[in-house]
Design a protein around this motif. Structure first.
Motif, short mmCIF file in Angstrom:
data_model
loop_
_atom_site.label_atom_id
_atom_site.label_comp_id
_atom_site.label_asym_id
_atom_site.label_seq_id
_atom_site.Cartn_x
_atom_site.Cartn_y
_atom_site.Cartn_z
N SER A 125 0.83 -1.20 0.00
CA SER A 125 0.00 0.00 0.00
C SER A 125 0.87 1.25 0.00
O SER A 125 0.59 2.23 -0.72
CB SER A 125 -0.92 -0.01 1.22
OG SER A 125 -1.67 1.18 1.28
N LYS A 126 1.94 1.23 0.78
CA LYS A 126 2.84 2.38 0.84
C LYS A 126 3.63 2.52 -0.46
O LYS A 126 3.87 3.64 -0.93
CB LYS A 126 3.80 2.23 2.02
CG LYS A 126 4.50 3.53 2.39
CD LYS A 126 3.51 4.58 2.87
CE LYS A 126 4.22 5.85 3.32
NZ LYS A 126 3.25 6.88 3.75
N ILE A 127 4.05 1.40 -1.05
CA ILE A 127 4.76 1.44 -2.33
C ILE A 127 3.86 2.08 -3.39
O ILE A 127 4.30 2.96 -4.15
CB ILE A 127 5.18 0.02 -2.76
CG1 ILE A 127 6.35 -0.46 -1.89
CG2 ILE A 127 5.58 0.00 -4.24
CD1 ILE A 127 6.72 -1.91 -2.11
N ILE A 159 -0.23 3.04 -12.39
CA ILE A 159 1.01 2.39 -12.00
C ILE A 159 0.76 1.38 -10.90
O ILE A 159 -0.12 1.57 -10.05
CB ILE A 159 2.06 3.44 -11.54
CG1 ILE A 159 3.43 2.81 -11.37
CG2 ILE A 159 1.61 4.18 -10.29
CD1 ILE A 159 4.58 3.80 -11.33
N GLY A 160 1.51 0.29 -10.94
CA GLY A 160 1.40 -0.75 -9.92
C GLY A 160 2.71 -1.51 -9.81
O GLY A 160 3.64 -1.29 -10.60
N GLY A 188 9.29 -16.85 -3.97
CA GLY A 188 8.52 -16.60 -5.17
C GLY A 188 7.63 -15.38 -5.04
O GLY A 188 8.01 -14.38 -4.43
N PHE A 189 6.42 -15.46 -5.58
CA PHE A 189 5.48 -14.34 -5.57
C PHE A 189 5.12 -13.97 -4.13
O PHE A 189 4.72 -14.83 -3.33
CB PHE A 189 4.22 -14.71 -6.34
CG PHE A 189 3.14 -13.67 -6.31
CD1 PHE A 189 3.21 -12.56 -7.15
CD2 PHE A 189 2.05 -13.78 -5.45
CE1 PHE A 189 2.21 -11.59 -7.13
CE2 PHE A 189 1.06 -12.82 -5.42
CZ PHE A 189 1.14 -11.72 -6.26
N LEU A 190 5.23 -12.68 -3.80
CA LEU A 190 4.92 -12.21 -2.45
C LEU A 190 3.66 -11.36 -2.40
O LEU A 190 2.99 -11.33 -1.36
CB LEU A 190 6.09 -11.38 -1.90
CG LEU A 190 7.40 -12.13 -1.64
CD1 LEU A 190 8.49 -11.15 -1.20
CD2 LEU A 190 7.21 -13.21 -0.58
N GLY A 191 3.36 -10.68 -3.48
CA GLY A 191 2.17 -9.85 -3.48
C GLY A 191 2.24 -8.78 -4.54
O GLY A 191 3.24 -8.64 -5.25
N GLN A 192 1.15 -8.03 -4.67
CA GLN A 192 1.08 -6.97 -5.66
C GLN A 192 0.20 -5.84 -5.15
O GLN A 192 -0.63 -6.04 -4.25
CB GLN A 192 0.54 -7.50 -6.98
CG GLN A 192 -0.85 -8.11 -6.90
CD GLN A 192 -1.24 -8.86 -8.16
OE1 GLN A 192 -0.39 -9.41 -8.85
NE2 GLN A 192 -2.53 -8.89 -8.46
N THR A 193 0.40 -4.66 -5.69
CA THR A 193 -0.41 -3.51 -5.29
C THR A 193 -1.83 -3.69 -5.81
O THR A 193 -2.11 -4.53 -6.68
CB THR A 193 0.18 -2.21 -5.85
OG1 THR A 193 0.21 -2.29 -7.28
CG2 THR A 193 1.59 -1.98 -5.32
N ALA A 194 -2.74 -2.87 -5.27
CA ALA A 194 -4.15 -3.00 -5.63
C ALA A 194 -4.40 -2.84 -7.12
O ALA A 194 -5.31 -3.47 -7.69
CB ALA A 194 -4.97 -1.98 -4.84
#
Length: 381
Positions: free
Chosen positions: A334-336, A350-351, A360-366
């Motif tokens: 969220s802060k990124i 942008i995301g 591996g995959f850790l997460g992604q922005t909204a």
């Protein structure tokens, strides 16, 4: 005769070099002087746009009443430049039309895509080197009062081979090297050269009509992209540590959708507003993760363990053991996203996608999911 100019980088004293553009101008000047005076000089000199004088031996000289040829050897100083030590040659011929015409020969690339420094079809001799060549040759013409025309052809015998170690093919420069340089001088390990290359890649993609781009720090990111079918064919630019500069170039070039894919160790810094991720500029990886862990209720022992960790993968391990990794990564992302939106404003969507070599995959922005879907649309449109 070595080029004895130096700069200090930390504890290192590093020798400067001179660009391919400077070499081309030196060779052209020497060849023009031989053609118009009938005299063969052992050395040739010029003053670079940076204000430093360069004097070099004239190599392989030959001439008659119609044309003259010679070469200059590139000296990149202490910079690990793939062009170091190669010969840059100039052939100067009398022309029927007045003026100085400049073209590229063997080993000088040709521009095949729009958006580069020269138009499609032109030799990849950039603006400043062209000006340097024209000015040096013009000075010789003025000195000997020659009012006719001259044709200057720059060639690099090893150019096609050495170009395979550059970005030229990807950028749309075929058949050889680019003749580059804005100051005429090579600064060892120049960060500006890397930044300029990022901007060049983005402008070239934009000129091809792309309005979506993936930005990633390096090879780890490009390898991870293969896990996303919709992104495998996406236009991708590596930004090394210069995410802030890459975003600026992307916005200036008109990109409307920007997806950043990177390792947690790099992108965690974005949450702190750090837009140059080199450890020499700023680190704070553990501090940022510890702060988000504390915001998510982590106890003192967990926060301390994160602060004492040697890597971000180790931090993730600690978060997993504490059972708060999802909450912390959500807070971090969220802060990124907030920092990235602040950087690009409302000009572009942008995301970001985070991954780890271990987990591996850790997460992604909204916003990342819809951006990834839109890349699939661009690929098939």
């Amino acid at each position: 005769m070595p080029f004895e100019h130096y700069i200090q980088k930390g504890a290192q004293k590093l020798r400067l070099g001179y660009t391919t553009g400077t070499c081309a101008a030196l060779a052209a000047k020497a060849a023009a002087e031989m053609l118009l005076t009938g005299l063969m000089a052992e050395t040739v000199s010029l003053t670079t746009p940076k204000g430093l004088d360069v004097t070099v031996p004239v190599l392989g000289a030959s001439f008659d009443d119609k044309q003259a040829a010679c070469a200059v050897r590139k000296d990149a100083g202490d910079d690990p430049d793939v062009t170091d030590g190669m010969l840059v040659c100039a052939l100067v011929s009398r022309a029927d039309e007045p003026g100085i015409m400049i073209d590229g020969g063997i080993g000088v690339g040709r521009v095949t895509k729009p958006g580069l420094n020269q138009p499609v079809g032109a030799a990849a001799i950039n603006t400043v080197p062209r000006r340097m060549i024209a000015e040096e040759v013009a000075h010789i013409c003025q000195r000997v009062r020659y009012t006719g025309g001259l044709t200057v052809v720059i060639s690099i015998p090893e150019g096609e081979k050495r170009a395979k170690k550059t970005f030229n093919e990807k950028l749309g420069i075929k058949g050889g090297l680019s003749v580059l340089g804005t100051s005429g001088i090579v600064e060892p390990m120049s960060t500006q050269a890397l930044i300029d290359c990022i901007g060049l890649e983005l402008r070239a993609l934009a000129a091809e009509g792309h309005r979506s781009v993936v930005l990633t720090p390096g090879n780890y990111g490009t390898a991870f992209l293969s896990r996303f079918p919709k992104l495998r064919a996406a236009p991708t630019v590596k930004f090394s540590n210069f995410i802030g500069e890459a975003l600026r170039f992307a916005v200036q070039s008109g990109f409307q959708k920007i997806l950043i894919v990177g390792h947690l160790g790099k992108l965690v810094k974005l949450a702190g507003g750090i837009m140059n991720t080199h450890s020499g500029e700023a680190d704070c990886r553990a501090e940022i993760l510890a702060a988000h862990a504390a915001l998510c209720g982590a106890g003192q022992l967990t926060v301390r363990a994160i602060m004492d960790s040697a890597s971000t993968d180790a931090c993730v391990d600690i978060l997993m053991q504490a059972g708060i990794q999802d909450e912390v990564l959500k807070s971090l992302l969220s802060k990124i996203e907030e920092q990235l939106q602040r950087k690009t404003g409302e000009v572009a969507e942008i995301g970001a996608v985070l991954f780890s070599n271990t987990y591996g995959f850790l997460g992604q922005t909204a916003s990342a999911a819809s951006l990834i879907e839109s890349f699939g649309w661009e690929e098939n449109k």
